[in-house]
Design a protein around this motif. Sequence first.
Motif, short mmCIF file in Angstrom:
data_model
loop_
_atom_site.label_atom_id
_atom_site.label_comp_id
_atom_site.label_asym_id
_atom_site.label_seq_id
_atom_site.Cartn_x
_atom_site.Cartn_y
_atom_site.Cartn_z
N THR A 1 2.25 9.73 9.95
CA THR A 1 1.45 9.27 8.82
C THR A 1 2.12 9.73 7.52
O THR A 1 2.92 10.68 7.52
N GLY A 2 1.80 9.05 6.45
CA GLY A 2 2.41 9.44 5.19
C GLY A 2 1.79 8.74 4.01
O GLY A 2 0.94 7.85 4.16
N ARG A 3 2.22 9.14 2.83
CA ARG A 3 1.75 8.51 1.60
C ARG A 3 2.84 8.62 0.54
O ARG A 3 3.73 9.48 0.61
N ILE A 4 2.77 7.73 -0.43
CA ILE A 4 3.71 7.69 -1.54
C ILE A 4 2.91 7.81 -2.83
O ILE A 4 1.85 7.18 -2.96
N TRP A 5 3.36 8.61 -3.77
CA TRP A 5 2.68 8.71 -5.05
C TRP A 5 3.70 8.77 -6.18
O TRP A 5 4.87 9.07 -5.97
N LYS A 6 3.21 8.47 -7.37
CA LYS A 6 4.05 8.45 -8.56
C LYS A 6 3.74 9.65 -9.42
O LYS A 6 2.58 9.95 -9.70
N GLY B 1 0.82 -1.20 0.00
CA GLY B 1 0.00 0.00 0.00
C GLY B 1 0.85 1.25 0.00
O GLY B 1 2.05 1.21 0.28
N CYS B 2 0.21 2.36 -0.33
CA CYS B 2 0.94 3.63 -0.49
C CYS B 2 0.67 4.64 0.61
O CYS B 2 1.17 5.77 0.54
N THR B 3 -0.11 4.29 1.61
CA THR B 3 -0.29 5.16 2.75
C THR B 3 0.02 4.37 4.02
O THR B 3 -0.08 3.14 4.04
N PHE B 4 0.41 5.08 5.05
CA PHE B 4 0.78 4.39 6.29
C PHE B 4 0.51 5.29 7.49
O PHE B 4 0.39 6.52 7.38
N ASN B 5 0.41 4.65 8.63
CA ASN B 5 0.11 5.32 9.90
C ASN B 5 0.85 4.56 10.99
O ASN B 5 0.39 3.52 11.45
N HIS B 6 2.01 5.07 11.38
CA HIS B 6 2.85 4.38 12.36
C HIS B 6 2.93 5.17 13.66
O HIS B 6 2.98 6.40 13.64
N ARG B 7 2.99 4.43 14.76
CA ARG B 7 3.21 5.07 16.05
C ARG B 7 4.52 4.55 16.63
O ARG B 7 4.69 3.34 16.81
N TYR B 8 5.44 5.46 16.90
CA TYR B 8 6.75 5.10 17.44
C TYR B 8 6.78 5.45 18.93
O TYR B 8 6.46 6.57 19.33
N VAL B 9 7.14 4.45 19.72
CA VAL B 9 7.07 4.57 21.17
C VAL B 9 8.45 4.34 21.77
O VAL B 9 9.18 3.43 21.35
N LYS B 10 8.81 5.16 22.75
CA LYS B 10 10.05 4.97 23.50
C LYS B 10 9.78 5.35 24.95
O LYS B 10 9.28 6.42 25.24
N VAL C 1 9.22 -1.85 5.27
CA VAL C 1 9.31 -1.89 3.81
C VAL C 1 7.90 -1.88 3.23
O VAL C 1 7.04 -2.66 3.65
N PHE C 2 7.66 -0.99 2.26
CA PHE C 2 6.36 -0.87 1.59
C PHE C 2 6.49 -1.30 0.13
O PHE C 2 7.48 -0.98 -0.54
N ASN C 3 5.47 -1.99 -0.34
CA ASN C 3 5.39 -2.40 -1.74
C ASN C 3 4.22 -1.66 -2.38
O ASN C 3 3.06 -1.91 -2.04
N CYS C 4 4.55 -0.73 -3.28
CA CYS C 4 3.49 -0.05 -4.02
C CYS C 4 4.02 0.37 -5.39
O CYS C 4 5.23 0.58 -5.55
#
Length: 336
Positions: free
Chosen positions: A315-320, A193-202, A217-220
């Motif tokens: 959050t983020g997204r990838i586009w061509k 997929g081309c969008t993501f939503n990650h939470r980084y915790v420390k 790693v993302f495959n889009c």
Amino acid sequence: MEIDSIECVSSTDGIYEEEIHHHHHQFSSSSKPLSNVVSPAISPATSVHELLECPVCTNSMYPPIHQCGASWKLQGFVFLHKVIDIMCHNGHTLCSTCKSRVHNRCPTCRQELGDIRCLALEKVAESLELPCKYCSLGCPEIFPYYSKLKHEAQCNFRPYNCPYAGSECAVVGDIPFLVSHLRDDHKVDMHTGCTFNHRYVKSNPREVENATWMLTVFNCFGQYFCLHFEAFQLGMAPVYMAFLRFMGDEIEARNFSYSLEVGANGRKLTWEGTPRSIRDSHKKVRDSHDGLIIQRNMALFFSGGDRKELKLRVTGRIWKEQQNPDAGVCIPNLCS
């Protein structure tokens, strides 16, 4: 480099959210044999190629090509003949890099090497045209012997280094091989997929020096992208940084763009850019500050609570980028 244990909540394409617990993953490149590792040696195709192969490092030899010398005794005097006088009767050759490694002794007959050059072999090399050593990986080019080395250093078909940032991994290979290597050996998260939503915790955000979270790693668009998130000192200030790398060459990477966003409490930071190729190391990208940089105080503000625990949602997204044939401009192509 230490990899912090983190909790990473991932939401791919905004469809679902899952909790993933990461732990230390230290990888040794010697833990198993890897068939796709490309040897720097060039397989000799003819007897001439064999003559140009250094017997120590097995790489092709480039000037100055040294040969072993012999001492000739004449009426009680010892003369060490140089190449302008006479060629030695042994004539074993090796490259200039390995000359010091063998302590100035021929590895074949143990004669002293001196400073004798094999000019005849250097002249033979000038007349040769050879295929790129990455021809088995698809490079069709053929070069004069002395031009080949320069091309191979920049060849688009040369293997890629492993993009994993958590350990010094020496594995190299093509992209499909590295994707499998990252999944099987480094246990990285793989998403489609081309969008993501990650939470980084420390748990202790005061300890930020060289902290690295697990690579994702993302495959889009039929390509692979690496999402990095880490903490380091920027001058005297501790910062967090997120950035994307493209698993392919720089020219291909320019066909894509990405955005990153982090925020809370009615405030947000955004970043938009072009992913860097994995030809550039993650350290090179990080040191160039080519990504979303978050100061620690702002990161703690976004985390909320008592500011004693880091909880950043990125959050983020990838586009061509696609060329509009009518207007002559690039328009974004978002994946469905």
